[in-house]
Design a protein around this motif. Structure first.
Motif, short mmCIF file in Angstrom:
data_model
loop_
_atom_site.label_atom_id
_atom_site.label_comp_id
_atom_site.label_asym_id
_atom_site.label_seq_id
_atom_site.Cartn_x
_atom_site.Cartn_y
_atom_site.Cartn_z
N PHE A 1 0.79 -1.09 0.07
CA PHE A 1 0.02 0.00 0.03
C PHE A 1 0.98 1.28 -0.08
O PHE A 1 0.75 2.19 -0.89
N GLU A 2 1.88 1.25 0.97
CA GLU A 2 2.78 2.35 0.85
C GLU A 2 3.52 2.65 -0.32
O GLU A 2 3.71 3.66 -0.85
N GLU A 3 4.20 1.60 -0.70
CA GLU A 3 5.19 1.52 -1.89
C GLU A 3 4.20 2.07 -3.23
O GLU A 3 4.59 2.85 -4.12
N ILE A 4 2.96 1.35 -3.29
CA ILE A 4 2.14 1.78 -4.47
C ILE A 4 1.81 3.24 -4.51
O ILE A 4 1.80 3.97 -5.54
N ASN A 5 1.53 3.77 -3.23
CA ASN A 5 0.99 4.80 -3.40
C ASN A 5 2.11 6.07 -3.18
O ASN A 5 1.84 7.48 -3.44
N ASN A 6 3.43 5.69 -3.24
CA ASN A 6 4.70 6.49 -3.59
C ASN A 6 4.72 6.55 -4.87
O ASN A 6 5.98 7.20 -5.32
N LEU A 7 4.31 5.97 -5.93
CA LEU A 7 4.56 5.67 -7.23
C LEU A 7 4.37 7.00 -7.96
O LEU A 7 4.65 7.27 -9.15
N ASP A 8 3.54 7.89 -7.42
CA ASP A 8 3.16 9.29 -8.12
C ASP A 8 2.33 8.97 -9.28
O ASP A 8 2.18 9.69 -10.29
N ILE A 9 1.42 7.77 -9.49
CA ILE A 9 0.63 7.70 -10.73
C ILE A 9 -0.54 8.42 -10.47
O ILE A 9 -0.92 9.24 -11.32
N GLY A 10 -1.10 8.22 -9.18
CA GLY A 10 -2.34 9.14 -8.51
C GLY A 10 -3.55 8.84 -9.47
O GLY A 10 -3.65 7.90 -10.41
N MET B 1 -6.54 8.42 -11.91
CA MET B 1 -6.37 8.43 -13.29
C MET B 1 -5.24 8.49 -14.02
O MET B 1 -4.98 8.83 -15.03
N GLY B 2 -4.17 8.19 -13.36
CA GLY B 2 -2.73 8.19 -13.67
C GLY B 2 -2.19 9.63 -13.97
O GLY B 2 -1.16 9.67 -14.74
N LEU B 3 -2.64 10.72 -13.34
CA LEU B 3 -2.24 11.90 -13.78
C LEU B 3 -1.57 12.56 -12.41
O LEU B 3 -1.61 13.69 -12.10
N HIS B 4 -0.70 11.81 -11.64
CA HIS B 4 0.07 12.10 -10.31
C HIS B 4 -0.91 12.25 -9.22
O HIS B 4 -2.08 12.68 -9.45
N GLY B 5 -0.14 12.19 -8.06
CA GLY B 5 -0.93 12.20 -7.03
C GLY B 5 -0.54 11.29 -5.98
O GLY B 5 0.33 10.30 -6.06
N LYS B 6 -0.92 11.22 -4.76
CA LYS B 6 -0.54 10.26 -3.65
C LYS B 6 -1.43 9.28 -3.40
O LYS B 6 -1.38 8.30 -2.57
N THR B 7 -2.46 9.23 -4.20
CA THR B 7 -3.66 8.13 -4.28
C THR B 7 -3.63 7.23 -5.60
O THR B 7 -4.41 7.71 -6.34
N THR B 8 -2.71 6.24 -5.59
CA THR B 8 -2.70 5.39 -6.80
C THR B 8 -3.71 4.09 -6.31
O THR B 8 -4.53 3.71 -7.33
N CYS B 9 -3.77 3.84 -4.94
CA CYS B 9 -4.57 2.70 -4.82
C CYS B 9 -5.29 3.12 -3.32
O CYS B 9 -4.78 3.97 -2.59
N LEU B 10 -6.59 2.55 -3.10
CA LEU B 10 -7.44 2.71 -2.11
C LEU B 10 -7.07 1.52 -1.17
O LEU B 10 -7.16 1.74 0.19
N ALA B 11 -6.78 0.48 -1.36
CA ALA B 11 -6.25 -0.83 -0.72
C ALA B 11 -5.65 -1.88 -1.60
O ALA B 11 -5.57 -1.79 -2.59
N VAL B 12 -5.01 -2.45 -0.42
CA VAL B 12 -4.17 -3.70 -1.03
C VAL B 12 -4.78 -5.08 -0.33
O VAL B 12 -4.78 -5.06 1.06
N LYS B 13 -5.16 -6.02 -1.01
CA LYS B 13 -5.69 -7.15 -0.26
C LYS B 13 -5.09 -8.54 -0.92
O LYS B 13 -5.00 -8.62 -2.13
N VAL B 14 -4.05 -9.15 0.11
CA VAL B 14 -3.47 -10.07 -0.11
C VAL B 14 -4.19 -11.47 0.31
O VAL B 14 -4.44 -11.52 1.60
N ASN B 15 -4.25 -12.65 -0.70
CA ASN B 15 -4.91 -13.83 -0.13
C ASN B 15 -3.80 -15.02 -0.23
O ASN B 15 -3.18 -14.81 -1.42
N LEU B 16 -3.65 -15.81 0.51
CA LEU B 16 -2.63 -16.70 0.55
C LEU B 16 -3.47 -18.13 0.19
O LEU B 16 -4.41 -18.50 0.80
N PHE B 17 -2.70 -19.18 -0.17
CA PHE B 17 -3.25 -20.46 -0.34
C PHE B 17 -1.67 -21.35 -0.53
O PHE B 17 -0.88 -21.20 -0.95
N PRO B 18 -1.91 -22.66 0.34
CA PRO B 18 -0.61 -23.40 0.04
C PRO B 18 -0.21 -23.74 -1.44
O PRO B 18 -1.09 -23.87 -2.31
N CYS B 19 1.15 -24.12 -1.46
CA CYS B 19 1.52 -24.22 -2.89
C CYS B 19 2.72 -25.27 -2.78
O CYS B 19 2.99 -25.89 -1.92
#
Length: 289
Positions: free
Chosen positions: A226-235, A237-255
């Motif tokens: 979440f922190e790294e994505i929002n530091n990309l300055d994509i923002g 609609m891609g026109l720069h800013g601090k908000t590139t994502c609202l949330a990151v959700k990670v789901n795991l499964f054995p492999c």
């Protein structure tokens, strides 16, 4: 054993299709408003337009976006539930009714080769899971092509580790830029095999916007991404800013010991999904806004 008539399933799926296209989830809407308060300049202006669009869609009963998506349906059937008929047919009839009666854009073609439109947005993509209990849970998740086209799956190897996973996720976000209509909800599926990682990444998009994984490693990864994505300055609609994502959700499964499958499924700022839980004589509609 509790019997649920297919006509009830059809009616509820039709309703969910229309509501998912029209009414943004309250937690997502609040997240957009929070992002608006933290942004400046063009990014703030774009978020204001997104918020106004969502308010207008709700008020006027019209879709938030012209791309009303291909319909993904997650179903959980309790072992005490009996469906009086073909559940696949019931769901597809509901999608057909919802998209026709709701005047939603029909975006499904019969074949990826001949590209002939089915004219009713069917067939839906249906995932069924059997559970314990007397309830039938249906989650409708319309998926637009903009965000779906920028989603990715990669078979990493265990030696790639956490850093390899993060690099793949970040590279996917950078490649997407503004084409997936950020700010995004980012679903990450890690483990299983090729198709399982993609499935759990998509399931992650239906989680509440403010929840966190119960797995401590996944929770840590959610925060870091979440922190790294929002530091990309994509923002927005891609026109720069601090908000590139609202949330990151990670789901795991054995492999497998020799595998590290990773899928990234992107969802646009509308984050469309609606849920209903059915059981005998009772309908619990999980609708918001």
């Amino acid at each position: 054993m509790k019997t649920i008539e297919t006509k009830i399933i059809t009616a509820e799926v039709a309703r969910l299709c229309i509501e998912a296209a029209t009414y943004i989830e309250e937690d997502v809407f609040n997240c957009l408003k929070k992002a608006f308060n933290s942004e400046n300049g063009l990014a703030k202006s774009i978020l204001q337009q997104i918020i106004l669009n969502d308010e207008l869609a709700f008020k006027e009963n019209i879709p938030m976006c012209q791309d009303t998506g291909i319909t993904i349906v997650f179903v959980e059937i309790g072992n005490e539930v009996f469906i009086n008929g073909d559940i696949y047919e019931a769901i597809n009839n509901g999608v057909k009714e919802g998209y026709i009666n709701g005047y939603l854009r029909k975006s499904v073609v019969k074949s990826p080769l001949n590209r002939i439109n089915t004219q009713d947005n069917t067939p839906a993509i249906i995932h069924i899971k059997h559970t314990l209990g007397d309830k039938l849970k249906i989650t409708v998740c319309p998926k637009g092509a903009g965000s779906e086209n920028m989603s990715r799956v990669k078979m990493l190897v265990p030696a790639d580790g956490i850093n390899g996973i993060k690099k793949f996720v970040i590279d996917t976000i950078v490649e997407a830029g503004g084409r997936a209509c950020p700010p995004l909800v980012v679903g990450v599926g890690i483990g299983g095999d090729l198709e399982k990682s993609a499935l759990i990444a998509k399931e992650a998009l239906t989680r509440p916007i403010d929840d966190e994984s119960e797995d401590l490693d996944a929770k840590k990864l959610e925060h870091e991404l979440f922190e790294e994505i929002n530091n990309l300055d994509i923002g927005p609609m891609g026109l720069h800013g601090k908000t590139t994502c609202l949330a990151v959700k990670v789901n795991l499964f054995p492999c497998h010991i020799a595998s590290l499958p990773v899928a990234v499924n992107l969802q646009c700022h509308a984050s469309r999904h609606k849920v209903v839980i059915l059981w005998l004589y009772i309908i619990q509609r999980i609708s918001t806004f």
